[in-house]
Design an enzyme around this catalytic site. Structure first.
Site, PDB file in Angstrom:
ATOM      1  N   ARG A 152      -6.416   0.107   2.368  1.00 28.52           N
ATOM      2  CA  ARG A 152      -5.335  -0.187   3.306  1.00 28.52           C
ATOM      3  C   ARG A 152      -5.884  -1.066   4.440  1.00 28.52           C
ATOM      4  NH1 ARG A 152      -5.336   5.356   2.155  1.00 28.52           N
ATOM      5  NH2 ARG A 152      -3.472   6.108   1.048  1.00 28.52           N
ATOM      6  N   LYS A 164      -6.531   8.376   5.068  1.00 26.42           N
ATOM      7  CA  LYS A 164      -5.557   9.226   5.755  1.00 26.42           C
ATOM      8  C   LYS A 164      -6.073  10.659   5.821  1.00 26.42           C
ATOM      9  CE  LYS A 164      -1.332   6.650   4.718  1.00 26.42           C
ATOM     10  NZ  LYS A 164       0.003   6.705   4.086  1.00 26.42           N
ATOM     11  N   HIS A 211       0.031  -4.891   2.023  1.00 23.53           N
ATOM     12  CA  HIS A 211       0.058  -3.885   0.957  1.00 23.53           C
ATOM     13  C   HIS A 211       0.219  -4.531  -0.417  1.00 23.53           C
ATOM     14  CE1 HIS A 211      -0.451   0.254   1.997  1.00 23.53           C
ATOM     15  NE2 HIS A 211       0.315   0.682   1.018  1.00 23.53           N
ATOM     16  N   ARG A 260      -3.008  -4.567  -2.125  1.00 22.34           N
ATOM     17  CA  ARG A 260      -3.302  -3.221  -2.623  1.00 22.34           C
ATOM     18  C   ARG A 260      -2.545  -2.966  -3.928  1.00 22.34           C
ATOM     19  NH1 ARG A 260      -5.106   1.962  -0.897  1.00 22.34           N
ATOM     20  NH2 ARG A 260      -3.602   3.657  -1.125  1.00 22.34           N
ATOM     21  N   HIS A 304      -5.013   8.216  -3.062  1.00 24.10           N
ATOM     22  CA  HIS A 304      -3.735   8.924  -3.128  1.00 24.10           C
ATOM     23  C   HIS A 304      -3.967  10.424  -3.284  1.00 24.10           C
ATOM     24  CE1 HIS A 304      -1.286   5.205  -4.628  1.00 24.10           C
ATOM     25  NE2 HIS A 304      -1.385   5.250  -3.319  1.00 24.10           N
ATOM     26  N   TYR A 331       2.789   2.465 -10.432  1.00 30.61           N
ATOM     27  CA  TYR A 331       2.188   1.256 -10.983  1.00 30.61           C
ATOM     28  C   TYR A 331       2.302   1.189 -12.505  1.00 30.61           C
ATOM     29  CZ  TYR A 331       0.406   0.725  -6.287  1.00 30.61           C
ATOM     30  OH  TYR A 331       0.326   0.590  -4.923  1.00 30.61           O
TER      31      TYR A 331
END
Length: 298
Positions: free
Chosen positions: A150, A174, A244, A247, A270, A279
């Protein structure tokens, strides 16, 4: 309102920054969403947060639909305000029922945008250069595509986080979850050139260890990266880009070339496999279009 809204927002923002470790961009979006809801409450003559009921929350969301906002934007605003009320409940004892019982709008079936390999090659070729700015920009682009990190993760990188010999970068994701991501020789060469021929000269007398810097030698921001990528896309005469998208491209290209889902999930950071599974729809659509264009009787 009995509870000072400015103080409540300030403490909520501090909580998001220090405890949740959200990026500056995400924090700004949360703050904007909460302030928007407070402005709405004033028009409804609601002067105390404890007086907020489901009916006001529902009316607020209906107004968002009337503005024809995207469902993703509405869902984000609900999440932002719900998070604020959870925080206010713990901190001040404010009831949080209004938004807790509000459903998120059903997500739009929108596939992530990505670059095809020939488009990405065009982007790289158009931005080659040996000046300090070009070397920095190429290092940014190569690292984003090589790792799928990110933008907020990239702007948080320190000089020691990227090991050019091992080809691994240490990323704080995150929730302060650390992960290590490999990168190839293209990114390694671009980072080496930037680190030796660009960054030291841009830095001058500045003393900090942020890996990526602006042309004044200060740490690069998320907004700065967006501006850089926009400029690079203009040079390549491609469509407008958002960070993004690189990404998405990273994940799509890996899956198209045989990577397994769990590996891609780990590389992207994730928490849930369902976030990565979107995806697979992109790759299936890619296969379908390839088939239609290539098969004589498609």
């Amino acid at each position: 309102m009995k509870l000072g809204t400015e103080q409540a927002i300030d403490e909520f923002i501090t909580y998001l920054q220090l405890e949740k470790n959200f990026s500056p961009y995400t924090v700004a979006e949360y703050e904007k969403d909460v302030k928007e809801f407070f402005d709405f409450l004033k028009t409804e003559s609601i002067m105390d947060l404890d007086d907020v009921e489901y009916s006001q929350a529902r009316l607020f969301v209906n107004n968002l639909y009337d503005q024809q906002l995207a469902r993703t934007s509405i869902s984000r605003k609900i999440s932002s305000i719900r998070s604020f009320f959870r925080f206010a409940n713990r901190k001040y004892g404010i009831k949080e029922d209004a938004f807790r019982s509000l459903y998120h709008p059903k997500k739009e079936e929108k596939l992530p945008q990505f670059f095809y390999e020939e488009e990405l090659e065009q982007l790289f070729k158009a931005n080659l250069g040996s000046d300090r700015k070009s070397l920095r920009n190429m290092a940014i682009l190569e690292l984003l595509y090589a790792t799928g990190i990110r933008v907020s993760e990239m702007t948080s990188l320190k000089v020691g986080d990227a090991d050019l010999h091992l080809g691994i970068v240490r990323v704080m994701g995150k929730g302060r979850k650390e992960r290590y991501i490999p990168f190839g020789h293209y990114a390694a060469e671009a980072l080496k050139a930037y680190s030796e021929e660009s960054r030291p000269f841009i830095m001058k007398e500045k003393l900090h260890d942020s890996l990526f810097v602006n042309l004044r030698g200060e740490p690069l921001t998320d907004r700065g990266v967006r501006y850089i990528l926009d400029e690079m896309v203009k040079k390549a005469s491609l469509q407008k880009i958002y960070p993004h998208m690189i990404r998405h491209t990273f994940a799509t290209h890996l899956l198209n070339n045989g990577a397994d889902m769990r590996t891609v999930q780990e590389l992207l950071g994730h928490a849930h496999l369902s976030s990565t599974q979107v995806y697979t729809h992109v790759t299936k659509e890619h296969l379908r279009k390839t088939y239609i264009n290539a098969h004589p009787r498609a």
